[in-house]
Scaffold this active site. Structure first.
Site, PDB file in Angstrom:
ATOM      1  N   ASN A   4       1.003  -1.330   0.180  1.00 48.30           N
ATOM      2  CA  ASN A   4      -0.297   0.338   0.313  1.00 48.30           C
ATOM      3  C   ASN A   4       0.993   1.568   0.103  1.00 48.30           C
ATOM      4  O   ASN A   4       1.722   1.348   0.785  1.00 48.30           O
ATOM      5  CB  ASN A   4      -0.723   0.103   1.463  1.00 48.30           C
ATOM      6  CG  ASN A   4      -1.613   1.252   1.480  1.00 48.30           C
ATOM      7  OD1 ASN A   4      -2.080   2.194   0.248  1.00 48.30           O
ATOM      8  ND2 ASN A   4      -2.253   1.263   2.980  1.00 48.30           N
ATOM      9  N   TRP A   5       0.934   2.050  -1.439  1.00 51.20           N
ATOM     10  CA  TRP A   5       2.218   2.879  -1.491  1.00 51.20           C
ATOM     11  C   TRP A   5       1.175   3.856  -0.172  1.00 51.20           C
ATOM     12  O   TRP A   5       1.813   5.590  -0.647  1.00 51.20           O
ATOM     13  CB  TRP A   5       1.982   3.279  -2.793  1.00 51.20           C
ATOM     14  CG  TRP A   5       2.897   1.769  -3.921  1.00 51.20           C
ATOM     15  CD1 TRP A   5       3.329   0.634  -3.049  1.00 51.20           C
ATOM     16  CD2 TRP A   5       3.139   1.628  -4.690  1.00 51.20           C
ATOM     17  NE1 TRP A   5       4.095   0.278  -4.014  1.00 51.20           N
ATOM     18  CE2 TRP A   5       3.861   0.549  -4.629  1.00 51.20           C
ATOM     19  CE3 TRP A   5       2.264   2.834  -5.749  1.00 51.20           C
ATOM     20  CZ2 TRP A   5       4.444  -0.003  -6.088  1.00 51.20           C
ATOM     21  CZ3 TRP A   5       3.368   2.509  -7.116  1.00 51.20           C
ATOM     22  CH2 TRP A   5       3.816   1.144  -7.508  1.00 51.20           C
ATOM     23  N   LYS A   6       0.132   4.006  -0.522  1.00 53.34           N
ATOM     24  CA  LYS A   6      -0.570   5.751   0.266  1.00 53.34           C
ATOM     25  C   LYS A   6      -0.755   6.713  -1.107  1.00 53.34           C
ATOM     26  O   LYS A   6      -0.640   6.827  -1.731  1.00 53.34           O
ATOM     27  CB  LYS A   6      -0.340   5.946   2.118  1.00 53.34           C
ATOM     28  CG  LYS A   6      -0.393   4.847   2.990  1.00 53.34           C
ATOM     29  CD  LYS A   6       0.117   4.961   4.247  1.00 53.34           C
ATOM     30  CE  LYS A   6       0.198   3.192   4.661  1.00 53.34           C
ATOM     31  NZ  LYS A   6      -0.008   3.692   6.823  1.00 53.34           N
ATOM     32  N   HIS A  27      -9.359   0.980   5.584  1.00 54.94           N
ATOM     33  CA  HIS A  27      -8.399   0.900   5.887  1.00 54.94           C
ATOM     34  C   HIS A  27      -8.834   1.968   6.540  1.00 54.94           C
ATOM     35  O   HIS A  27      -9.479   3.154   6.840  1.00 54.94           O
ATOM     36  CB  HIS A  27      -7.221   1.521   4.838  1.00 54.94           C
ATOM     37  CG  HIS A  27      -6.052   1.661   5.346  1.00 54.94           C
ATOM     38  ND1 HIS A  27      -5.308   3.080   6.074  1.00 54.94           N
ATOM     39  CD2 HIS A  27      -4.989   1.269   5.668  1.00 54.94           C
ATOM     40  CE1 HIS A  27      -4.240   2.559   6.311  1.00 54.94           C
ATOM     41  NE2 HIS A  27      -3.723   1.681   6.011  1.00 54.94           N
ATOM     42  N   GLU A  49      -6.687   4.844   7.793  1.00 52.77           N
ATOM     43  CA  GLU A  49      -6.885   5.696   7.588  1.00 52.77           C
ATOM     44  C   GLU A  49      -7.925   6.237   6.780  1.00 52.77           C
ATOM     45  O   GLU A  49      -8.327   7.551   7.153  1.00 52.77           O
ATOM     46  CB  GLU A  49      -5.380   6.487   6.338  1.00 52.77           C
ATOM     47  CG  GLU A  49      -3.993   6.316   7.482  1.00 52.77           C
ATOM     48  CD  GLU A  49      -2.888   5.822   6.897  1.00 52.77           C
ATOM     49  OE1 GLU A  49      -3.172   5.662   5.405  1.00 52.77           O
ATOM     50  OE2 GLU A  49      -2.306   5.016   7.436  1.00 52.77           O
ATOM     51  N   GLU A  57      -5.347  -4.687  11.184  1.00 51.68           N
ATOM     52  CA  GLU A  57      -4.285  -4.033  11.285  1.00 51.68           C
ATOM     53  C   GLU A  57      -4.373  -2.826  12.484  1.00 51.68           C
ATOM     54  O   GLU A  57      -5.287  -2.224  12.338  1.00 51.68           O
ATOM     55  CB  GLU A  57      -4.083  -2.611   9.798  1.00 51.68           C
ATOM     56  CG  GLU A  57      -3.792  -3.042   8.963  1.00 51.68           C
ATOM     57  CD  GLU A  57      -3.177  -2.037   7.706  1.00 51.68           C
ATOM     58  OE1 GLU A  57      -1.854  -2.078   7.064  1.00 51.68           O
ATOM     59  OE2 GLU A  57      -4.429  -1.745   6.929  1.00 51.68           O
ATOM     60  N   GLY A  88       2.968   2.608  11.155  1.00 50.38           N
ATOM     61  CA  GLY A  88       3.718   3.503  11.374  1.00 50.38           C
ATOM     62  C   GLY A  88       4.854   3.571  11.953  1.00 50.38           C
ATOM     63  O   GLY A  88       5.058   4.647  12.150  1.00 50.38           O
ATOM     64  N   SER A 117       3.313  -2.109  10.410  1.00 49.05           N
ATOM     65  CA  SER A 117       5.470  -2.034  10.353  1.00 49.05           C
ATOM     66  C   SER A 117       5.771  -3.628  10.497  1.00 49.05           C
ATOM     67  O   SER A 117       6.403  -3.828  10.814  1.00 49.05           O
ATOM     68  CB  SER A 117       4.835  -1.721  12.628  1.00 49.05           C
ATOM     69  OG  SER A 117       5.066   0.399  11.961  1.00 49.05           O
ATOM     70  N   GLY A 120       3.193  -1.301   4.677  1.00 50.76           N
ATOM     71  CA  GLY A 120       1.904   0.154   4.362  1.00 50.76           C
ATOM     72  C   GLY A 120       4.356   1.176   4.177  1.00 50.76           C
ATOM     73  O   GLY A 120       4.848   0.643   2.463  1.00 50.76           O
ATOM     74  N   GLY A 121       4.687   1.550   4.424  1.00 50.32           N
ATOM     75  CA  GLY A 121       6.109   2.046   4.281  1.00 50.32           C
ATOM     76  C   GLY A 121       7.067   1.601   3.747  1.00 50.32           C
ATOM     77  O   GLY A 121       8.039   2.256   2.644  1.00 50.32           O
TER      78      GLY A 121
END
Ligand code: PGA
Length: 249
Positions: free
Chosen positions: A9-11, A94, A96, A168, A174, A209, A230-231
């Site tokens: 997930n590149w956000k 998600h 966010e 999640e 994150g 993470s 993600g990151g």
């Protein structure tokens, strides 16, 4: 066990240039056996990334889908459009989106239906925040978020598809610290049981993470079928290592 699934997930990150470099860096992944890999770029790059992924074996996903079908909904992207441009998957619910963009359970349920109706695989993201965890409400929250989309077995009776749930914990996303694999396993077992007849074939992912250093311990758990990253999915070496390790390498 179900074939491991790794979703990147590149956000809201990237540029044409950065994405081209990232895709060059992970190009070997298309040949990686034993794992299904999905990339979720920002909407505006879906077409370009999709074209690069053709005949690589990597799959395309979107980060969000409208709760509406089509029409006067300025700024929205419909499920049929995502299918049309080559997406197989779409993230729904998600944390966010839930925390920042008003995606409550009812809206998430409508998005889930839209995705299913267009032939996409919705990836239902669920998870408790730090406060809910501290209050001992983790399962209550997960159970409510799962129930909000209705019976998956009934939806499967309308159209066979493999449910994908991503657990999640919001506090782990994150943060640099993933949840404890054994605790995740326990919750995944409960999630699978709560899905009833749809649970056995469902793919239950962990997200929060995930990095190359912790993915092996997570994937060693019997009810962790994959990871939502993600990151670390923005770093070619990290993401490649995660996918290789998830495949059992
Ligand atoms: P993270 O994000 O891997 O950067 O923690 C996961 C996610 O939000 O899907």
């Amino acid at each position: 066990m179900n074939e491991p699934l790794v979703i990147g997930n590149w956000k809201m990150n990237g540029s044409r240039r950065a994405i081209a470099q990232l895709l060059d860096g992970i190009s070997g992944l298309g040949r990686q056996a034993g794992v299904e890999v999905v990339l979720c770029p920002p909407f505006v790059y879906l077409g370009e990334v999709g074209a690069r992924l053709q005949s690589t074996g990597l799959r395309l996903g979107a980060q969000h889908v409208s709760e509406y079908g089509s029409g006067a909904y300025t700024g929205e992207i419909g499920a049929a459009m995502l299918a049309d441009i080559g997406c197989d998957y779409v993230l729904v619910g998600h944390s966010e989106r839930r925390a920042l963009f008003g995606a409550d359970d009812a809206r998430v349920a409508r998005q889930f239906e839209q995705a299913l109706g267009a032939g996409l695989s919705p990836v239902l993201c669920i998870g408790e925040d730090a406060e809910q965890r501290a209050a001992g409400q983790t399962w209550e929250v997960l159970d409510r978020q799962l129930a909000a989309v209705g019976s998956l077995a009934e939806a499967q009776a309308r159209r066979p598809w493999t449910p994908v749930i991503a657990y999640e914990p919001v506090w782990a996303i994150g943060s640099g610290t993933a949840a404890d694999p054994q605790e995740v396993q326990q919750l995944h077992g409960r999630i699978r049981a709560a899905l009833g007849a749809a649970g056995r074939g469902a793919r239950i992912l962990y997200g929060g993470s995930v990095v190359a250093d912790n993915v092996r311990a997570l994937m060693a758990q019997p009810d962790i079928d994959g990871v939502l990253v993600g990151g670390a999915s923005l770093r070619a070496e990290q993401f490649t290592a995660i996918c290789e390790l998830a495949a059992g390498g």
